[in-house]
Scaffold this motif. Structure first.
Motif, mmCIF file in Angstrom:
data_model
loop_
_atom_site.group_PDB
_atom_site.id
_atom_site.type_symbol
_atom_site.label_atom_id
_atom_site.label_comp_id
_atom_site.label_asym_id
_atom_site.label_seq_id
_atom_site.Cartn_x
_atom_site.Cartn_y
_atom_site.Cartn_z
ATOM 1 N N SER A 3 -5.467 -3.680 5.345
ATOM 2 C CA SER A 3 -5.124 -3.099 4.089
ATOM 3 C C SER A 3 -5.772 -1.832 3.761
ATOM 4 O O SER A 3 -6.900 -1.623 3.770
ATOM 5 N N LYS A 4 -4.880 -0.939 3.439
ATOM 6 C CA LYS A 4 -5.580 0.245 2.556
ATOM 7 C C LYS A 4 -5.320 0.540 1.315
ATOM 8 O O LYS A 4 -4.273 -0.063 0.880
ATOM 9 N N CYS A 5 -6.256 0.961 0.578
ATOM 10 C CA CYS A 5 -6.207 0.997 -1.094
ATOM 11 C C CYS A 5 -6.221 2.454 -1.486
ATOM 12 O O CYS A 5 -7.213 3.400 -0.722
ATOM 13 N N PHE A 38 -1.255 -2.185 -8.277
ATOM 14 C CA PHE A 38 -2.438 -3.083 -8.984
ATOM 15 C C PHE A 38 -2.863 -2.263 -10.229
ATOM 16 O O PHE A 38 -3.168 -1.038 -9.838
ATOM 17 N N LYS A 39 -3.292 -2.904 -10.909
ATOM 18 C CA LYS A 39 -4.012 -2.303 -12.264
ATOM 19 C C LYS A 39 -4.870 -3.381 -12.929
ATOM 20 O O LYS A 39 -4.515 -4.378 -13.481
ATOM 21 N N SER A 40 -6.161 -3.035 -12.550
ATOM 22 C CA SER A 40 -7.235 -4.197 -12.750
ATOM 23 C C SER A 40 -7.331 -4.577 -14.191
ATOM 24 O O SER A 40 -7.284 -5.874 -14.428
ATOM 25 N N GLN A 41 -7.160 -3.628 -15.084
ATOM 26 C CA GLN A 41 -7.423 -3.991 -16.605
ATOM 27 C C GLN A 41 -6.182 -2.846 -17.455
ATOM 28 O O GLN A 41 -6.467 -1.734 -17.088
ATOM 29 N N ASN A 42 -5.399 -3.565 -18.062
ATOM 30 C CA ASN A 42 -4.343 -2.704 -18.745
ATOM 31 C C ASN A 42 -4.493 -3.175 -20.373
ATOM 32 O O ASN A 42 -4.690 -4.229 -20.626
ATOM 33 N N MET A 43 -4.225 -2.048 -21.309
ATOM 34 C CA MET A 43 -3.971 -2.386 -22.573
ATOM 35 C C MET A 43 -2.919 -1.928 -23.115
ATOM 36 O O MET A 43 -2.472 -0.764 -22.886
ATOM 37 N N SER A 44 -1.928 -2.817 -23.322
ATOM 38 C CA SER A 44 -0.503 -2.624 -23.566
ATOM 39 C C SER A 44 -0.031 -3.678 -24.527
ATOM 40 O O SER A 44 -0.221 -5.093 -24.407
ATOM 41 N N LEU A 45 0.981 -3.402 -25.253
ATOM 42 C CA LEU A 45 1.835 -4.551 -26.001
ATOM 43 C C LEU A 45 3.200 -4.561 -25.408
ATOM 44 O O LEU A 45 3.962 -5.118 -26.041
ATOM 45 N N SER A 72 3.803 -9.890 -9.849
ATOM 46 C CA SER A 72 3.119 -11.199 -9.933
ATOM 47 C C SER A 72 1.683 -10.717 -10.873
ATOM 48 O O SER A 72 1.414 -9.505 -10.923
ATOM 49 N N TYR A 73 1.309 -11.643 -11.504
ATOM 50 C CA TYR A 73 0.258 -11.551 -12.361
ATOM 51 C C TYR A 73 -1.160 -10.981 -11.411
ATOM 52 O O TYR A 73 -1.945 -10.473 -12.118
ATOM 53 N N HIS A 74 -1.275 -10.998 -10.332
ATOM 54 C CA HIS A 74 -2.135 -10.397 -9.560
ATOM 55 C C HIS A 74 -2.177 -9.020 -9.711
ATOM 56 O O HIS A 74 -3.151 -8.220 -8.986
ATOM 57 N N MET A 75 -0.988 -8.470 -9.890
ATOM 58 C CA MET A 75 -0.995 -6.840 -10.086
ATOM 59 C C MET A 75 -1.435 -6.464 -11.224
ATOM 60 O O MET A 75 -1.742 -5.207 -11.379
ATOM 61 N N ASP A 122 -8.224 -9.454 -3.646
ATOM 62 C CA ASP A 122 -8.281 -9.965 -2.648
ATOM 63 C C ASP A 122 -6.962 -10.672 -2.074
ATOM 64 O O ASP A 122 -6.553 -10.771 -0.802
ATOM 65 N N TYR A 123 -6.498 -11.052 -3.110
ATOM 66 C CA TYR A 123 -5.129 -11.829 -2.691
ATOM 67 C C TYR A 123 -3.970 -10.954 -2.119
ATOM 68 O O TYR A 123 -3.418 -11.147 -1.283
ATOM 69 N N LEU A 124 -3.885 -9.678 -2.879
ATOM 70 C CA LEU A 124 -2.969 -8.725 -2.693
ATOM 71 C C LEU A 124 -3.377 -8.015 -1.014
ATOM 72 O O LEU A 124 -2.756 -7.760 -0.522
#
Length: 505
Positions: A3-5, A38-45, A72-75, A122-124
């Motif tokens: 896997s590549k990021c 993937f977005k580790s931490q998002n701030m959004s309504l 998926s919630y993992h994203m 890790d899941y992704l």
């Protein structure tokens, strides 16, 4: 292949990170790779319920669609939903973990958040060839570098090279590029492999000397200049974008949407803008409700506070008066406002406690503290009120709400076939009486037949010809926009650096 990021960061908020991630997901999925955003931490309504009945930001939903996979919630393992008094509801792996202020989150919860981020990454990585990661804000927020959970800390964690996006439309693009790179330390800066200039409207030849100079100054190549394409119709993540959408369309049918201070899930109204003769107007303090054919009260992160906003600005009385003449439709928090009262003895929703509602539907909502309903949902229209002509129609949506609603002498809008609706047990959802109706189902206007029936009611009342149940321009436009976005990036950006990253050992 292992896997590549690759990570997309920005010189500021709204630079174009989300759409570039979506474009890259589309491009490489079409080339046969298994791709995930993937977005580790998002701030959004603006959020969405996944098939796992978990909550994530809508941006990752769009990106997953571009990649051709289910969201998926993992994203989006960490979602922060701002509330009042500088606190946010913290969503971890799609479920509420509590309300916290910044200090509480950073000192008492950071390690828990970081653990969830690692688990999801890790899941992704185990399941996809390419992970396209979106940053947040700017990596040059040096006052918060030691607390970072969204930018360079994640780039190092994922071993991801970074593409930096800069917004030329707001001005100062070269200063923002140079300043961002200058403020990064050597270790962080080494991750950045290229720069993309976004939202360009002018003559590229005039821009070229600046591009050559910024490459000399920074030593980082500019990979492309992406044009501003106003034909693209993609969901917005940030409510600040609503400022550009106050008036949409020039149709004869005029729908007013109350722009609540804490408006959430405003993508609920997007499909209405694709009805060819419908004009959507966002209503703010000081605006008139005159000339509207319908009013929609959308979702909100704080029902009681935004109900007080309607009352303080004179809208509450106007909406009550107009409900005798035109339809008033509430979604989620907007539905709760339509009832007789909102009971909040535990001050769960706000410090104001229990309040009277707009008294347009015979129902009351109680905040019990029993938890949040997060569900993909399906219901069958009962035929009550405005919707007598569509009884038996099945609609789908998703629920993201706290509080339960008990109906009095009023009929429900639909019978729930999947999900919950008004209470924590599956039964009925919403209510409808006369010109007034409401639902807990976000995305209800994404159901083409329901939307067309509603807008045909408005057409008929104005003496206009009804439209047939054909040509859902909303879904077609969304698919077109994702494909066109990918084409724009491929045509205007040098992808060779990203290709080398993906193909490298």
């Amino acid at each position: 292949m292992s896997s590549k990021c690759i990570m997309v960061q920005g010189t500021s908020s709204s630079a174009g990170k989300s759409v570039l991630v979506a474009a890259l997901c589309r491009i490489f999925s079409k080339r046969g790779y298994r791709v995930a955003p993937f977005k580790s931490q998002n701030m959004s309504l603006n959020s969405f319920t996944t098939h796992e009945n978990r909550e994530i930001a809508v941006a990752q939903v769009l990106q997953a669609e571009a990649a051709g996979i289910r969201p998926s919630y993992h994203m989006n393992p960490i979602l922060l939903k701002p509330k009042e008094d500088f606190t946010s509801q913290v969503i971890v792996h799609g479920r509420p973990a509590g309300n916290m202020n910044f200090q509480e989150y950073q000192t008492g919860f950071r390690e828990t958040a970081l653990k969830a981020i690692r688990e999801s990454l890790d899941y992704l990585k185990e399941r996809y060839d390419i992970i396209v990661i979106e940053g947040a804000g700017s990596p040059a927020e040096i006052n918060m570098r030691d607390r970072d959970l969204a930018n360079m800390e994640i780039a190092h964690l994922a071993d991801a090279d970074v593409i930096l996006v800069a917004d030329i439309d707001r001005g100062g693009v070269f200063a923002s590029i140079a300043g961002t790179l200058m403020l990064l330390d050597k270790r962080d800066r080494s991750r950045i492999k290229g720069v993309v200039i976004n939202k360009f409207r002018g003559n590229l030849e005039i821009l070229m000397p600046g591009i050559e100079r910024i490459e000399e100054i920074t030593g980082v190549p500019v990979l492309g200049v992406l044009p501003y394409d106003e034909s693209l119709k993609l969901p917005e993540e940030d409510s600040a974008s609503l400022a550009e959408r106050k008036y949409r369309g020039r149709g004869d049918v005029k729908i007013g949407v109350m722009r609540l201070p804490r408006i959430s899930n405003f993508t609920d109204i997007d499909p209405l803008e694709y009805e060819e003769d419908v004009a959507v107007r966002l209503i703010e303090a000081g605006d008139s409700l005159e000339g509207l054919d319908a009013i929609i009260i959308p979702g909100t992160r704080n029902t009681i506070s935004d109900l007080m906003y309607l009352r303080d600005n004179g809208f509450a009385d106007e909406i009550r008066d107009l409900s005798r003449e035109i339809p008033v439709f509430g979604i989620c928090g907007g539905f709760q406002m339509l009832g007789r009262s909102i009971i909040d003895e535990g001050l769960q929703e706000s410090k104001l406690g229990s309040v009277d509602g707009l008294n347009l539907l015979d129902c009351k909502t109680t905040f019990t503290g029993d938890g949040k309903i997060i569900s993909r949902s399906e219901g069958e229209i009962t035929g009550a009120g405005l919707f007598s002509g569509i009884a038996g129609e099945t609609v789908e949506g998703y629920e993201l709400h706290e509080g339960t609603t008990v109906l009095g002498y009023v009929k429900p809008l639909m019978k729930v076939k999947r999900g919950f609706g008004n209470t924590y047990t599956m039964g009925f959802d919403g209510a409808a009486d006369g010109n007034v109706a409401g639902t807990y189902f976000h995305g209800i206007f994404h159901n083409f037949r329901f939307r067309r029936y509603f807008t045909n009611l408005l057409r008929e009342r104005k003496g206009l010809e009804k439209l047939d149940y054909v040509d859902d321009h909303f879904d077609a436009s969304r698919r077109f926009s994702i494909d066109r976005l990918a084409e724009i990036v491929e045509e205007n950006m040098d992808l060779s650096i990203i290709e080398d990253i993906i193909e490298g050992d």
